[in-house]
Design a protein around this motif. Structure first.
Motif, PDB file in Angstrom:
ATOM      1  N   MET A 134       0.864  -0.970  -0.026  1.00 41.00           N
ATOM      2  CA  MET A 134      -0.143   0.466  -0.513  1.00 41.00           C
ATOM      3  C   MET A 134       1.139   1.014  -0.147  1.00 41.00           C
ATOM      4  O   MET A 134       0.652   2.357  -0.596  1.00 41.00           O
ATOM      5  N   GLN A 135       2.080   0.807   0.984  1.00 38.08           N
ATOM      6  CA  GLN A 135       2.976   2.682   0.913  1.00 38.08           C
ATOM      7  C   GLN A 135       3.472   2.353  -0.818  1.00 38.08           C
ATOM      8  O   GLN A 135       3.697   3.965  -1.153  1.00 38.08           O
ATOM      9  N   ALA A 136       3.523   1.505  -1.270  1.00 42.51           N
ATOM     10  CA  ALA A 136       4.744   1.523  -2.839  1.00 42.51           C
ATOM     11  C   ALA A 136       3.165   2.205  -3.435  1.00 42.51           C
ATOM     12  O   ALA A 136       3.513   2.504  -4.592  1.00 42.51           O
ATOM     13  N   LEU A 137       2.167   1.663  -3.488  1.00 47.46           N
ATOM     14  CA  LEU A 137       0.856   2.580  -4.623  1.00 47.46           C
ATOM     15  C   LEU A 137       0.971   4.204  -4.150  1.00 47.46           C
ATOM     16  O   LEU A 137       0.390   4.209  -4.726  1.00 47.46           O
ATOM     17  N   ALA A 138       1.014   3.597  -2.366  1.00 49.60           N
ATOM     18  CA  ALA A 138       0.877   5.075  -2.619  1.00 49.60           C
ATOM     19  C   ALA A 138       1.393   6.635  -3.131  1.00 49.60           C
ATOM     20  O   ALA A 138       1.294   7.615  -3.011  1.00 49.60           O
ATOM     21  N   GLU A 139       2.779   6.264  -3.247  1.00 49.30           N
ATOM     22  CA  GLU A 139       3.777   7.063  -4.055  1.00 49.30           C
ATOM     23  C   GLU A 139       3.487   6.998  -5.608  1.00 49.30           C
ATOM     24  O   GLU A 139       4.105   7.796  -5.771  1.00 49.30           O
ATOM     25  N   ILE A 140       2.634   6.697  -5.826  1.00 51.42           N
ATOM     26  CA  ILE A 140       2.362   6.894  -7.301  1.00 51.42           C
ATOM     27  C   ILE A 140       0.427   6.728  -8.066  1.00 51.42           C
ATOM     28  O   ILE A 140       0.089   6.896  -8.428  1.00 51.42           O
ATOM     29  N   SER A 141       0.076   6.570  -6.746  1.00 54.98           N
ATOM     30  CA  SER A 141      -1.846   6.707  -6.585  1.00 54.98           C
ATOM     31  C   SER A 141      -2.507   7.576  -5.267  1.00 54.98           C
ATOM     32  O   SER A 141      -1.713   7.277  -4.664  1.00 54.98           O
ATOM     33  N   GLU A 142      -3.297   8.078  -6.033  1.00 54.37           N
ATOM     34  CA  GLU A 142      -3.861   8.871  -4.580  1.00 54.37           C
ATOM     35  C   GLU A 142      -4.209   7.493  -4.254  1.00 54.37           C
ATOM     36  O   GLU A 142      -4.223   6.106  -4.084  1.00 54.37           O
ATOM     37  N   VAL A 143      -4.845   8.115  -2.773  1.00 49.72           N
ATOM     38  CA  VAL A 143      -5.072   6.797  -1.714  1.00 49.72           C
ATOM     39  C   VAL A 143      -6.025   7.082  -1.612  1.00 49.72           C
ATOM     40  O   VAL A 143      -7.059   7.976  -1.193  1.00 49.72           O
ATOM     41  N   LEU A 144      -6.644   5.976  -1.218  1.00 54.34           N
ATOM     42  CA  LEU A 144      -8.746   5.708  -1.290  1.00 54.34           C
ATOM     43  C   LEU A 144      -8.864   4.282  -0.879  1.00 54.34           C
ATOM     44  O   LEU A 144      -8.358   3.088  -0.950  1.00 54.34           O
ATOM     45  N   PHE A 145     -10.208   4.311  -0.115  1.00 54.78           N
ATOM     46  CA  PHE A 145      -9.753   2.726   0.893  1.00 54.78           C
ATOM     47  C   PHE A 145     -11.855   2.651   0.623  1.00 54.78           C
ATOM     48  O   PHE A 145     -12.669   3.707   0.725  1.00 54.78           O
ATOM     49  N   PRO A 149     -10.902  -2.692  -4.620  1.00 54.93           N
ATOM     50  CA  PRO A 149     -11.013  -1.710  -5.218  1.00 54.93           C
ATOM     51  C   PRO A 149      -9.779  -0.496  -5.334  1.00 54.93           C
ATOM     52  O   PRO A 149      -9.479  -0.454  -6.773  1.00 54.93           O
ATOM     53  N   TRP A 150      -8.791   0.464  -5.069  1.00 55.92           N
ATOM     54  CA  TRP A 150      -8.511   0.661  -5.191  1.00 55.92           C
ATOM     55  C   TRP A 150      -7.364   0.344  -5.645  1.00 55.92           C
ATOM     56  O   TRP A 150      -6.695   1.174  -6.273  1.00 55.92           O
ATOM     57  N   MET A 151      -6.582  -0.852  -4.986  1.00 53.49           N
ATOM     58  CA  MET A 151      -5.312  -0.949  -5.608  1.00 53.49           C
ATOM     59  C   MET A 151      -5.615  -1.862  -7.142  1.00 53.49           C
ATOM     60  O   MET A 151      -4.729  -1.196  -7.681  1.00 53.49           O
ATOM     61  N   PHE A 152      -6.544  -1.873  -7.212  1.00 53.43           N
ATOM     62  CA  PHE A 152      -6.613  -3.232  -8.864  1.00 53.43           C
ATOM     63  C   PHE A 152      -7.228  -1.481 -10.132  1.00 53.43           C
ATOM     64  O   PHE A 152      -7.335  -1.890 -10.662  1.00 53.43           O
ATOM     65  N   GLY A 153      -8.079  -1.171  -9.468  1.00 56.10           N
ATOM     66  CA  GLY A 153      -8.847   0.233 -10.394  1.00 56.10           C
ATOM     67  C   GLY A 153      -7.006   0.809 -10.676  1.00 56.10           C
ATOM     68  O   GLY A 153      -7.183   1.495 -11.684  1.00 56.10           O
ATOM     69  N   ALA A 154      -6.092   1.165  -9.271  1.00 62.42           N
ATOM     70  CA  ALA A 154      -4.965   1.960  -9.960  1.00 62.42           C
ATOM     71  C   ALA A 154      -4.129   1.064 -10.810  1.00 62.42           C
ATOM     72  O   ALA A 154      -3.820   1.749 -11.757  1.00 62.42           O
ATOM     73  N   ASN A 262       2.745  -4.914 -10.940  1.00 63.25           N
ATOM     74  CA  ASN A 262       3.309  -5.641 -10.301  1.00 63.25           C
ATOM     75  C   ASN A 262       2.520  -5.794  -8.906  1.00 63.25           C
ATOM     76  O   ASN A 262       3.434  -6.489  -7.882  1.00 63.25           O
ATOM     77  N   ILE A 263       2.382  -4.541  -7.952  1.00 62.51           N
ATOM     78  CA  ILE A 263       1.402  -4.484  -6.756  1.00 62.51           C
ATOM     79  C   ILE A 263       0.481  -5.008  -6.880  1.00 62.51           C
ATOM     80  O   ILE A 263       0.551  -6.213  -5.480  1.00 62.51           O
ATOM     81  N   VAL A 264       0.232  -5.624  -7.194  1.00 62.99           N
ATOM     82  CA  VAL A 264      -1.794  -6.309  -7.243  1.00 62.99           C
ATOM     83  C   VAL A 264      -0.891  -7.512  -8.038  1.00 62.99           C
ATOM     84  O   VAL A 264      -1.966  -8.453  -8.572  1.00 62.99           O
ATOM     85  N   GLY A 265       0.298  -8.071  -8.172  1.00 60.14           N
ATOM     86  CA  GLY A 265       0.464  -9.588  -8.268  1.00 60.14           C
ATOM     87  C   GLY A 265       0.644 -10.229 -10.086  1.00 60.14           C
ATOM     88  O   GLY A 265       0.482 -11.039  -9.962  1.00 60.14           O
ATOM     89  N   TYR A 266       1.002  -8.515 -10.902  1.00 58.28           N
ATOM     90  CA  TYR A 266       1.209  -9.201 -12.581  1.00 58.28           C
ATOM     91  C   TYR A 266       2.861 -10.466 -12.548  1.00 58.28           C
ATOM     92  O   TYR A 266       2.506 -11.584 -13.445  1.00 58.28           O
ATOM     93  N   ASP A 267       3.482  -9.817 -11.972  1.00 57.19           N
ATOM     94  CA  ASP A 267       5.003 -10.523 -12.235  1.00 57.19           C
ATOM     95  C   ASP A 267       4.389 -11.585 -11.023  1.00 57.19           C
ATOM     96  O   ASP A 267       5.182 -12.884 -12.274  1.00 57.19           O
ATOM     97  N   MET A 268       4.316 -11.781 -10.260  1.00 55.59           N
ATOM     98  CA  MET A 268       4.003 -13.039 -10.045  1.00 55.59           C
ATOM     99  C   MET A 268       3.270 -13.909 -10.569  1.00 55.59           C
ATOM    100  O   MET A 268       3.564 -15.436 -11.030  1.00 55.59           O
TER     101      MET A 268
END
Length: 396
Positions: A134-145, A149-154, A262-268
Motif C-alpha cells: 500500500m505504501q508503494a502504491l501510495a507513492e504513485i497513486s492517490e490513496v482511497l479506502f 478496489p483502490w489497488m486494482f483500480g489503480a 506488479n503491486i497487485v501481482g502481475y509478475d507473480m
C-alpha cells in the motif's frame, strides 16, 4: 522423479451472500463440500491420509473443526491461510504431499464465512501484511479506502494511460462473467446484465463499477487428490484429471518496481505461468478453458497478459475480439468468475478446481465449453501469493 497427481473428486457449496442461509456455519459448509467431493471420488473419508484446510477469517484450528464433520480418523490436518490464494495454496500443498510420496490420498478443502461489505483488517495493533504494498502504491497513486478496489483500480488506470485501454473494455469483462454465471447453479449471482448496465452501475473506483467487483461470500469447495498407484488400485482413471503443471510464487523484488500492476501481482502470475508451461509442455494456446482470479475486471485483463494469452498492452484488444467467451479461442471464467460466482476467500481456488474438473470431464452442463482437453487455473492473494495450475484428462 515426482509422482503424478490426479484430481479424483470435487465438490462445492453454492456461494451465498454472507448470512443469507440461517444456521449455515463453516462446519456445515465443509461437510457439504467435503461430502460432495468424497461421493464424487467414490471413496470414504477413512481413505484420506492428510487434509489441508484453508480459510482466511477464523480461529486457529478451524480446519480441524471443519473436517471433523467428515470423520474423526486422527490424520494430520494442516490449517492454511494465504489471503485470496488460500484455496489454491491448500490444493498446492495437497499435491506436494502426493508428489513427494508422503501420501496417496489427500483432501484439500477451503471455506469462508464472511461479513457483509468491503474487506478490512482484523488486527489493528500490529503491522499490516500489505503495508509495504500500500505504501508503494501510495507513492504513485492517490490513496482511497477500502484498499482492494483502490489497488486494482489503480492498476487499471495505469493500463489505460499506458495502452489506451477503455472503461468499456473493462466493463465488457464484467458483462461476460455475469452472463456466464446464468448457467451456474453454484453462483452467488445468476443475473445477466447489458454492457450499459455494467457501465451505469455505482462507481466504486474509476473505472471499476459495482458490477465489475467481486462480492463478499460464504461458501466452501473441496478436492480429493490421489497418486497414480491409488487411481489404478481403485479404478478411478475414467474420471480422473491430472495436474500436469503447478507452481506457486510469492512477491519478487519487481513487486515494488513502481508499477501498480506488479503491486497487485502481475509478475507473480507471469513467473508462475512460465514455470507451469515448462512443466506441462503446454502453452497458452493449448488450453480451451481458463478459470482466473477476476476479483475486479481490471485484474482479469491484466491476467490475460500475464498468462500470455496476448502481448503486454493488448488485453483490451483481446476483450474486443470475443476470444475469451463461448465461440472464441478460450472460455475464460465459465463459472462466472469471482465477479459473479462469488469470492469466499478460502474456497475460491478449490471452486476453480471443481469447475475445471467438470469441464474436462464434460460434466459442466450448459456451461460446457465443448470438448476440453486442457484447462488452466490462476488464483492470487495480495501480500502475496500466486498459484497457477494446468490440468488434462488422465490418459491411462
Amino acid at each position: 522423479m515426482a509422482n503424478k497427481v490426479y484430481v479424483v473428486g470435487v465438490g462445492m457449496t453454492k456461494f451465498e451472500k454472507p448470512g443469507r442461509r440461517e444456521g449455515w456455519d463453516y462446519p456445515q459448509m465443509a461437510r457439504e463440500s467435503g461430502s460432495n467431493a468424497l461421493a464424487d471420488a467414490g471413496i470414504e473419508y477413512d481413505q484420506v491420509q492428510q487434509a489441508y484446510v484453508g480459510y482466511v477469517y477464523g480461529e486457529s484450528t478451524s480446519g480441524q473443526r471443519a473436517v471433523y464433520e467428515l470423520g474423526l480418523t486422527g490424520i494430520p490436518v494442516v490449517n492454511v491461510n494465504n489471503n485470496c490464494a488460500t484455496g489454491s495454496t491448500a490444493l498446492y500443498l495437497a499435491a506436494e504431499a502426493i508428489r513427494g510420496g508422503r501420501a496417496d490420498c489427500v483432501l484439500a478443502l477451503g471455506f469462508e464465512k464472511m461479513k457483509p461489505g468491503s474487506l478490512g483488517s482484523t488486527f489493528d495493533d500490529r503491522e499490516q501484511p500489505m503495508g509495504n504494498h500500500m505504501q508503494a502504491l501510495a507513492e504513485i497513486s492517490e490513496v482511497l479506502f477500502p484498499p482492494a478496489p483502490w489497488m486494482f483500480g489503480a492498476a487499471g488506470r495505469e493500463h489505460m494511460k499506458a495502452h489506451g485501454t477503455t472503461a468499456e473494455q473493462f466493463a465488457k469483462i464484467g458483462e461476460k462473467n455475469h452472463r456466464h454465471s446464468v448457467n451456474n447453479p453454484y453462483a452467488q449471482f445468476q443475473d445477466a446484465y447489458t454492457l450499459e448496465d455494467v457501465l451505469g452501475s455505482r462507481m466504486i473506483y474509476d473505472p471499476l463499477t459495482k458490477l465489475q467487483c467481486s462480492p463478499t461470500s460464504d461458501g466452501s469447495g473441496a478436492a480429493i487428490l490421489a497418486s497414480e498407484s491409488y487411481v489404478d488400485a481403485h479404478g478411478l482413471a475414467g474420471r480422473a484429471v491430472e495436474i500436469v503443471g503447478q507452481a506457486m510464487t510469492t512477491d519478487f523484488a519487481s513487486t515494488f518496481d513502481g508499477s501498480a500492476k506488479n503491486i497487485v501481482g502481475y509478475d507473480m502470475t507471469k513467473q508462475a505461468a512460465v514455470r507451469v508451461y515448462a512443466q506441462s509442455g503446454l502453452g497458452p494456446g493449448d488450453f480451451q478453458v481458463i478459470e482466473l482470479h477476476d476479483c475486479f475486471s481490471a485484474n482479469e485483463l491484466l491476467t490475460y497478459e500475464a498468462l500470455g494469452l496476448c502481448a503486454e498492452g493488448d488485453g483490451g484488444e483481446l476483450v474486443d475480439s470475443g476470444e475469451t467467451t463461448y465461440g472464441g479461442k478460450w472460455v475464460v471464467n465459465p463459472s462466472g468468475g469471482l465477479i459473479s460466482k462469488g469470492h469466499p476467500l478460502g474456497a475460491t481456488g478449490l471452486a476453480q478446481c471443481a469447475e475445471l474438473t467438470w469441464q474436462l470431464r464434460g460434466d459442466a452442463g450448459k456451461r460446457q465449453a465443448g470438448a476440453v482437453g486442457a484447462a488452466l487455473q490462476h488464483n492470487i492473494g495480495l501480500g502475496g501469493a500466486a498459484v497457477v495450475t494446468a490440468y488434462q484428462r488422465a490418459v491411462r
